[in-house]
Design an enzyme around this catalytic site. Structure first.
Site, PDB file in Angstrom:
ATOM      1  N   LYS A 115       0.837  -1.358   0.115  1.00 54.98           N
ATOM      2  CA  LYS A 115      -0.134  -0.132  -0.091  1.00 54.98           C
ATOM      3  C   LYS A 115       0.885   1.165   0.032  1.00 54.98           C
ATOM      4  O   LYS A 115       0.471   2.377  -0.599  1.00 54.98           O
ATOM      5  CB  LYS A 115      -0.802  -0.095   1.221  1.00 54.98           C
ATOM      6  CG  LYS A 115      -2.161  -1.133   1.016  1.00 54.98           C
ATOM      7  CD  LYS A 115      -3.320  -0.901   2.283  1.00 54.98           C
ATOM      8  CE  LYS A 115      -4.321  -1.662   1.559  1.00 54.98           C
ATOM      9  NZ  LYS A 115      -4.032  -3.111   1.025  1.00 54.98           N
ATOM     10  N   GLY A 163      -8.601  -6.578   3.116  1.00 55.19           N
ATOM     11  CA  GLY A 163      -9.570  -7.141   3.864  1.00 55.19           C
ATOM     12  C   GLY A 163     -10.066  -6.633   5.223  1.00 55.19           C
ATOM     13  O   GLY A 163     -10.755  -7.098   5.755  1.00 55.19           O
ATOM     14  N   LYS A 236     -17.461  -6.047   2.047  1.00 52.09           N
ATOM     15  CA  LYS A 236     -18.796  -5.470   1.530  1.00 52.09           C
ATOM     16  C   LYS A 236     -19.822  -6.579   1.595  1.00 52.09           C
ATOM     17  O   LYS A 236     -19.480  -7.892   1.598  1.00 52.09           O
ATOM     18  CB  LYS A 236     -18.462  -5.324  -0.158  1.00 52.09           C
ATOM     19  CG  LYS A 236     -17.283  -4.459  -0.231  1.00 52.09           C
ATOM     20  CD  LYS A 236     -16.652  -4.369  -1.629  1.00 52.09           C
ATOM     21  CE  LYS A 236     -15.558  -3.577  -1.816  1.00 52.09           C
ATOM     22  NZ  LYS A 236     -14.682  -3.830  -3.030  1.00 52.09           N
ATOM     23  N   ASN A 289      -7.204  -3.704  -6.775  1.00 56.59           N
ATOM     24  CA  ASN A 289      -7.405  -4.807  -6.590  1.00 56.59           C
ATOM     25  C   ASN A 289      -7.003  -5.577  -8.165  1.00 56.59           C
ATOM     26  O   ASN A 289      -7.635  -5.324  -9.104  1.00 56.59           O
ATOM     27  CB  ASN A 289      -8.757  -5.496  -6.321  1.00 56.59           C
ATOM     28  CG  ASN A 289      -9.061  -4.833  -5.013  1.00 56.59           C
ATOM     29  OD1 ASN A 289     -10.120  -4.262  -4.757  1.00 56.59           O
ATOM     30  ND2 ASN A 289      -8.449  -5.181  -4.105  1.00 56.59           N
ATOM     31  N   ARG A 291      -7.148  -8.217 -10.058  1.00 51.04           N
ATOM     32  CA  ARG A 291      -7.966  -9.645 -10.103  1.00 51.04           C
ATOM     33  C   ARG A 291      -9.454  -9.346 -10.436  1.00 51.04           C
ATOM     34  O   ARG A 291      -9.864  -8.139 -10.286  1.00 51.04           O
ATOM     35  CB  ARG A 291      -7.822 -10.172  -8.683  1.00 51.04           C
ATOM     36  CG  ARG A 291      -8.643  -9.633  -7.693  1.00 51.04           C
ATOM     37  CD  ARG A 291      -8.622 -10.354  -6.451  1.00 51.04           C
ATOM     38  NE  ARG A 291      -8.914  -9.548  -5.063  1.00 51.04           N
ATOM     39  CZ  ARG A 291      -9.834  -8.915  -4.724  1.00 51.04           C
ATOM     40  NH1 ARG A 291     -11.013  -9.129  -5.549  1.00 51.04           N
ATOM     41  NH2 ARG A 291      -9.974  -8.553  -3.678  1.00 51.04           N
TER      42      ARG A 291
END
Length: 450
Positions: A115, A163, A236, A289, A291
Site C-alpha cells: 500500500k 480485507g 462488502k 485490486n 484481479r
C-alpha cells in the site's frame, strides 16, 4: 488456451468454469478434502485433490496447484479472487512453470499489493490519495510526529494489509500510542510484514470503485463504477452499479483517475481501482485490486459484457473487445452477498444445508457455490451465494429485489438474508444516500425481521 485450471473454490470457481465451457475450454478444478462433494468439483472436467481443509495446506499450496496444472495438461491458471489471486510469488512460479496466469504481471501485483508503494505510485501519476505518510513509519515517536503533521483522527494501517485487517482508527496521541505496537504485531502475524503507515481518517466516506480493463497493446478502458458502501467489518455486503448518488462530474473524475492509475502501472487484465468519496465528493485512491472482483456481476449486468471472457481474451494476447466509446451502461443492478452467518452478530454459521430455494426470473442471477446437502465448513469465507438483480431503473431493481430475497430460502444454517430483506426498508438505502456507516447505524436500530 484449451485447458484452464481454476485455483479457487465455491461460486467463483463455478462462475469461471461457465465462461470456459462456453468457449470450449476444458476445466480443471482443485479441491481440499472438505470440498470433495461441492458442485464446482463435480462439474469440472477434471478434479484434483490438493490437500486437507486448512487453506495453507490446500488452496494456498502453490506447489500442489502448479503440480496439478502440469499433471492435467493445463495451459493456464485462473486464480479467481482471494486466496492466491494477488500473490506475486504465485504469479512468478506459474510463469516459471511455463503456464499462463490469467491476470496482470507479477511485478504489477507486487507494486499494488504494497500500500505504501501503491500510494506513492498513484500520487506520482496525479491520482488523488488520502493525506498521509509518504512511506512506512518505523517507530512510535515517528508515528506521533507524522500524526501531528497530518492531523487527527488518523488511520494506522498495515502496508501489506487487506480485507479490513490490520487497521486502527486513532483520534488522539494516546490512542495512537496504544495502537501502534498492536497493529505492527497484527501486520506481521497476518501478512508477514510489520510495516505500517498513517492516513488521515475520512469520516463517513462512500466506498466507490471503478472497473478497468487493459490489454497488452496498450488499450485501457473503464466499465463504470460500483457503489460498495454497505459493509460489515470493512467487508462488502451489497454493491450497486452505477453508484446511486454521486454527481456526473464525480463519476467522470473517478473513471479518469482509475484509467490513469491502471496506465501508471502498465496494467494488463481486468482490475478494480477503489476510492473513498467524502461528503464534498472529493475522491481519494484507496487501493487497486489486481484481479476479478466478487461484485463483478453487477457490472456485467449493466454493460452486457462477460468480464471472465475479457480476461481470457487479454490472457491470449487479443485486444480489448470494445473501445471506450462503445461501452454503454444500461439500467441498474444490485448484488446481495448471502453469508452463512448470524444476521445480527455476523458470527459464522457453519453446518449442513438441508434445503435451498433460489429465485428465478428476468433480470435475476444467482451465483451460488453450494446446494442442498452441502456442508458449509468453518475453514473458508462464509459467503455461499450472490443474488444479482437488474432492471431499467434503481426503483424497479429494489422492488424486484424484495420479491427475490423473500423467495431465497436456505434451511439448516443461519444466513444474513433477514438483514438483506430489512435493508430494503431502510430509508437511507432506499434513497441511495448512504455511506460506509450504514450497517453500523442500521444494527444499532435493531430492525431485522426474523
Amino acid at each position: 488456451m484449451k485447458t484452464i485450471l481454476i485455483a479457487n473454490r465455491g461460486e467463483i470457481a463455478r462462475r469461471i468454469a461457465r465462461t470456459c465451457r462456453a468457449r470450449g475450454i476444458r476445466v480443471v478444478a482443485v479441491y481440499s478434502e472438505a470440498d470433495q462433494d461441492m458442485p464446482f468439483v463435480r462439474e469440472a472436467d477434471v478434479a484434483v485433490a490438493i490437500g486437507p481443509p486448512p487453506v495453507a495446506q490446500s488452496y494456498l499450496n502453490i506447489d500442489a496447484i502448479i503440480q496439478a496444472a502440469k499433471k492435467t495438461g493445463a495451459d493456464a491458471i485462473h486464480p479467481g479472487y482471494g486466496l492466491l489471486s494477488e500473490n506475486a510469488t504465485f504469479a512468478r512460479k506459474v510463469e516459471e512453470a511455463g503456464l499462463v496466469l490469467i491476470g496482470p504481471r507479477p511485478d504489477v501485483i507486487e507494486r499494488m499489493g504494497d500500500k505504501v508503494t501503491a500510494r506513492r505510485t498513484m500520487a506520482e501519476a496525479g491520482v488523488p490519495v488520502v493525506p498521509g505518510t509518504e512511506g512506512g513509519v518505523s517507530g512510535e515517536e515517528e508515528a506521533l510526529a507524522e500524526a501531528e503533521r497530518i492531523g487527527y483522527p488518523v488511520m494506522i494501517k498495515a502496508s501489506a494489509g487487506g480485507g479490513g485487517i490490520g487497521m486502527q482508527v486513532c483520534r488522539t496521541p494516546d490512542e495512537l500510542k496504544k495502537a501502534f505496537a498492536t497493529v505492527q504485531a497484527k501486520a506481521k502475524a497476518y501478512f508477514g510484514d510489520s510495516a505500517v503507515f498513517l492516513e488521515r481518517l475520512i469520516e463517513r466516506p462512500r466506498h466507490v470503485e471503478v472497473q478497468v480493463a487493459a490489454d497488452s497493446q496498450g488499450n485501457t478502458v473503464h466499465l463504470f463504477e460500483r457503489e460498495c458502501s454497505v459493509q460489515r467489518r470493512n467487508q462488502k455486503v451489497v454493491e450497486e452499479c452505477l453508484s446511486p448518488s454521486i454527481r456526473p462530474e464525480t463519476r467522470e473524475r473517478l473513471s479518469d483517475a482509475a484509467v490513469r492509475a491502471a496506465k501508471a502501472v502498465g496494467y494488463t487484465g481486468v482490475g478494480t481501482v477503489e476510492f473513498l468519496v467524502d461528503e464534498q465528493e472529493r475522491i481519494y485512491f484507496l487501493e487497486m485490486n489486481t484481479r476479478l472482483q466478487v461484485e463483478h456481476p453487477v457490472t456485467e449486468m449493466v454493460t452486457g459484457q462477460d468480464l471472465v471472457d475479457w480476461q481470457l481474451d487479454i490472457a491470449e494476447g487479443k485486444p480489448l473487445p470494445l473501445r471506450q466509446q462503445e461501452i454503454k451502461a444500461r439500467g441498474h443492478a444490485v448484488e446481495y452477498r448471502i453469508y452463512a452467518e448470524d444476521p445480527t452478530t455476523f458470527l459464522p454459521s457453519p453446518g449442513t444445508i438441508h434445503a435451498m430455494t433460489v429465485p428465478e426470473g428476468e433480470g435475476i442471477r444467482v451465483d451460488a457455490g453450494v446446494e442442498a446437502g452441502n456442508v458449509v465448513t468453518p475453514f473458508y469465507d462464509p459467503m455461499i451465494a450472490k443474488l444479482i438483480v437488474g432492471g431499467p431503473t434503481r426503483e424497479t431493481v429494489l422492488e424486484k429485489s424484495r420479491a427475490a430475497l423473500e423467495m431465497f430460502r436456505v434451511e439448516g444454517i443461519r444466513t444474513n438474508l433477514p438483514l438483506l430483506r430489512a435493508l430494503l426498508d431502510h430509508p437511507e438505502f432506499v434513497e441511495g444516500r448512504y455511506d460506509t456507516q450504514l450497517l453500523q447505524h442500521f444494527q444499532m436500530d435493531g430492525g431485522i425481521r426474523r
